[in-house]
Scaffold this active site. Sequence first.
Site, PDB file in Angstrom:
ATOM      1  N   ARG A   1      -9.636  12.298  14.509  1.00 46.05           N
ATOM      2  CA  ARG A   1      -9.641  11.458  13.346  1.00 46.05           C
ATOM      3  C   ARG A   1      -9.859  12.311  11.914  1.00 46.05           C
ATOM      4  O   ARG A   1      -9.777  11.452  10.961  1.00 46.05           O
ATOM      5  CB  ARG A   1     -10.357  10.193  13.363  1.00 46.05           C
TER       6      ARG A   1
ATOM      7  N   TYR B   1      13.647   4.455   0.627  1.00 45.37           N
ATOM      8  CA  TYR B   1      13.378   4.032   1.722  1.00 45.37           C
ATOM      9  C   TYR B   1      13.188   2.780   2.000  1.00 45.37           C
ATOM     10  O   TYR B   1      12.016   2.298   1.492  1.00 45.37           O
ATOM     11  CB  TYR B   1      12.824   5.006   2.665  1.00 45.37           C
TER      12      TYR B   1
ATOM     13  N   LYS C   1      11.787  13.410  11.145  1.00 46.57           N
ATOM     14  CA  LYS C   1      13.270  14.038  10.801  1.00 46.57           C
ATOM     15  C   LYS C   1      13.547  15.334  10.879  1.00 46.57           C
ATOM     16  O   LYS C   1      13.312  15.889  12.198  1.00 46.57           O
ATOM     17  CB  LYS C   1      13.482  13.318   9.514  1.00 46.57           C
TER      18      LYS C   1
ATOM     19  N   ASP D   1       8.916  11.801  -1.687  1.00 42.41           N
ATOM     20  CA  ASP D   1       9.354  11.635  -0.409  1.00 42.41           C
ATOM     21  C   ASP D   1      10.537  12.692  -0.360  1.00 42.41           C
ATOM     22  O   ASP D   1      11.373  12.521  -1.025  1.00 42.41           O
ATOM     23  CB  ASP D   1      10.029  10.181  -0.027  1.00 42.41           C
TER      24      ASP D   1
END
Length: 385
Positions: free
Chosen positions: A47, A101, A198, A173
Amino acid sequence: MKKQRGLNTICTHSGELEDKQHKGAVSPLYMSTSYAFEGVEEKRYPRYFNTPNQVGLAKKMAALEHGEAAIIFGSGMAAISTSLFAFVKQGDHVVFQNTLYGGTSNLITEEFDKFGIGYSFTKNSKPASFEEEIKENTKVVYIETPSNPLLTVTDIKAIAEISKKHGLVSMIDNTFASPVNQNPIDFGIDVVLHSATKYMGGHSDILAGTAIATEAHLDKIFQKAKNFGGSLSDFTVWMLERSLKTLGLRVKAQNENALALAEFLQNEENVAKVYYPGLSSHPDHELAKSQMKGFGGMLSFELKEGLDPDLFQQKLKLIKSSMSLAGVESTMLSPAKTSHALLAPEERKAQGINDGLIRFSVGIEEKEDLMDDLKQALEEVKVKV
């Protein structure tokens, strides 16, 4: 000055872990979630984003985007939300590009008010529109270029300069472009974000995200990330590192195919409009040429009025009607029903996204085969009208 390695060399070798025991050619996979804390140089914990595989992959990500450091997340939205909240608090304000988006837009409208964070959307993607929205309490300027799904192009350098002028953190982005086609840090952007699901993953089998920036900015993101807990399993980290080795080769093939198919669709009598920055007819073509090395594998188009876009997608035989994007296989979808379904109809209309818009993620198949599939589906739709 140390010579910067070429793209495919970075993809193949940067951040790789040495297999000291067996001398294997690929990075070993360390699956442990528990590490020693006594007598070690670094206390590792998944983490905290510092397991061996996470650290190695972060080095590759940073090298790809010409940044100092990177952090790997469990999804693109984890990267976006954590990075935004790392730089804003109650009473602050963020300027967002108007074309984003759908998941990002939903995060803003659903969550920011709860935390007392103000926000403005620009009227358009022109630099002046961003500067008009800056307030005394603005902390971050956020862009996405090329945008999803209409492929609008924003002037990266101009936005970076405006942000620096006002002492703001600039974020982008960069998912649609990928590091192969666009490196925003070279233009002055502070934080680069990706849905690594992606192009970085590229095979439709990985969910991940990443943020790349300076060490100082990354430390702020890390401080928030360790509390939000958006880390990624080391097996998926290893899978992503493997996938990145072919990133340059895959994206180059997708660039070439997308340009050829955009030109093909533009000349089809049953296609009303094509959105692709590589076309000279695209309003942002010259800007795209100035900041992109390739125009990407994404395009969108609208059929002529009266032709059913849903039926058209049903008639495709090779191209898949499928969610997500950027895999080696070509896919299509209707943004109004998928990526931007969370937006209200009036919000989609304001962004120029109509119900008949089709988003086309071009894969690495032979372009002639893709053209044949498009032709037969268009013919089928004509027959059924």
